[in-house]
Design an enzyme around this catalytic site. Structure first.
Site, mmCIF file in Angstrom:
data_model
loop_
_atom_site.group_PDB
_atom_site.id
_atom_site.type_symbol
_atom_site.label_atom_id
_atom_site.label_comp_id
_atom_site.label_asym_id
_atom_site.label_seq_id
_atom_site.Cartn_x
_atom_site.Cartn_y
_atom_site.Cartn_z
ATOM 1 N N LYS A 1 50.112 34.939 31.873
ATOM 2 C CA LYS A 1 48.844 35.480 31.382
ATOM 3 C C LYS A 1 48.841 36.995 31.436
ATOM 4 C CE LYS A 1 45.617 35.985 34.184
ATOM 5 N NZ LYS A 1 45.048 37.046 35.072
ATOM 6 N N LYS B 1 46.920 47.277 36.856
ATOM 7 C CA LYS B 1 47.395 45.948 37.266
ATOM 8 C C LYS B 1 48.397 45.400 36.257
ATOM 9 C CE LYS B 1 48.023 42.055 39.272
ATOM 10 N NZ LYS B 1 47.043 41.036 39.622
ATOM 11 N N SER C 1 42.328 39.601 37.261
ATOM 12 C CA SER C 1 43.271 40.366 36.439
ATOM 13 C C SER C 1 43.059 39.954 34.985
ATOM 14 C CB SER C 1 44.713 40.082 36.865
ATOM 15 O OG SER C 1 44.932 40.512 38.186
#
Length: 294
Positions: free
Chosen positions: A238, A170, A95
């Site tokens: 993140k 995502k 990701s």
């Protein structure tokens, strides 16, 4: 059956690689840190470098933590790019940044190879069960070639669009998950501090319009204080950083995403970086001077 390279054997990558082995494929693997013994015992071949993985494989899958890790695995000395030959397919299931993904894809395409970004959702549980949701960006023809591999690792597999669109999907997923965790945490904390049994409140809410997978799984974690990951706060941080960075670049505001990120920041400041992201509730509990379980 195919020769598959797999780079990144962490808590997600290891069970994903195992499913590919169980599906009859030959694996060539490389990882940062200790090589999982189970993967070698299952028949995978350990490689010294990502270059060697690429040389020996038709498909090269990456499952590493962040954008710089993908860039290094692909383009550093002895990286994947140095081992590629025309026609091979690189699949990044990490990701990472949608913008960087488009750049990486172009560089791989320039070498005569194909590229898919295919980040996943479902966490360690989904990786072990082979039920991950896989969001794919790239050409339809490339997606069709990789689909049998995806079907060994996941159940909900969608070609979202062009390179970068899988990563964009995502990031959108992580926005929804974070905001749902925050909503469940607020609701259960509100109920508990007001004297109601949070377990019974959760049970009641599961039968109504407020029902969700987050309420089911993470609501239970909050009540039982089960904060072993799962999906670590530092990784969700993140992902939200990607959301906020891209939003700034395209000129839009994500106000509630920013709030969720600040709550994660508070958790990290109190030593919670490696806890499950459901532990976001602990930041709210500190502000309320009350814990759901007390």
């Amino acid at each position: 059956m195919a020769n598959i390279g797999f780079i990144g054997l962490g808590i997600m990558g290891t069970p994903m690689a195992q499913h590919l082995i169980d599906g009859g494929h030959t694996l060539f693997v490389n990882t940062h840190g200790k090589m999982p013994r189970t993967i070698i015992d299952a028949g995978a071949t350990a490689c010294e470098t990502a270059r060697e993985v690429a040389q020996k494989s038709e498909f090269i899958i990456l499952m590493v933590p962040d954008t710089p890790n993908v860039e290094a695995a692909l383009f550093a000395a002895n990286g994947v790019a140095e081992g590629l030959s025309a026609g091979k397919i690189v699949i990044d299931m990490s990701s990472i940044s949608p913008i960087a993904t488009k750049q990486f894809a172009q560089r791989i395409n320039d070498l005569g190879c194909e590229y898919l970004d295919a980040p996943v959702s479902g966490g360690q549980v989904g990786a072990k069960a082979g039920t991950l949701s896989i969001m794919v960006g790239g050409k339809h023809s490339t997606f069709e070639k990789a689909l049998p591999l995806f079907q060994l690792m996941g159940k909900n597999i969608t070609l979202v669009g062009k390179n970068g669109d899988g990563q964009t999907c995502k990031v959108a997923n992580q926005i929804i998950v974070a905001l749902n965790i925050e909503a469940v945490a607020e609701a259960l904390l509100f109920a508990a501090k007001n004297g109601a049994d949070p377990a019974r409140v959760r049970e009641a809410l599961m039968g109504g319009f407020a029902s969700s997978r987050i309420l089911e799984v993470h609501g239970e974690r909050m009540i039982k204080r089960a904060f072993d990951p799962g999906f670590r706060i530092e990784l969700h941080q993140k992902d939200l950083n990607l959301a906020l960075t891209v939003a700034r670049q395209i000129g839009m505001s994500l106000p509630n995403t920013a709030t969720a990120q600040e709550l994660f920041n508070s958790c990290v400041a109190h030593g919670g970086a490696a806890r499950d992201h459901s532990a976001m509730v602990q930041a709210l509990e500190k502000m309320a001077n009350f814990e759901i379980g007390q």
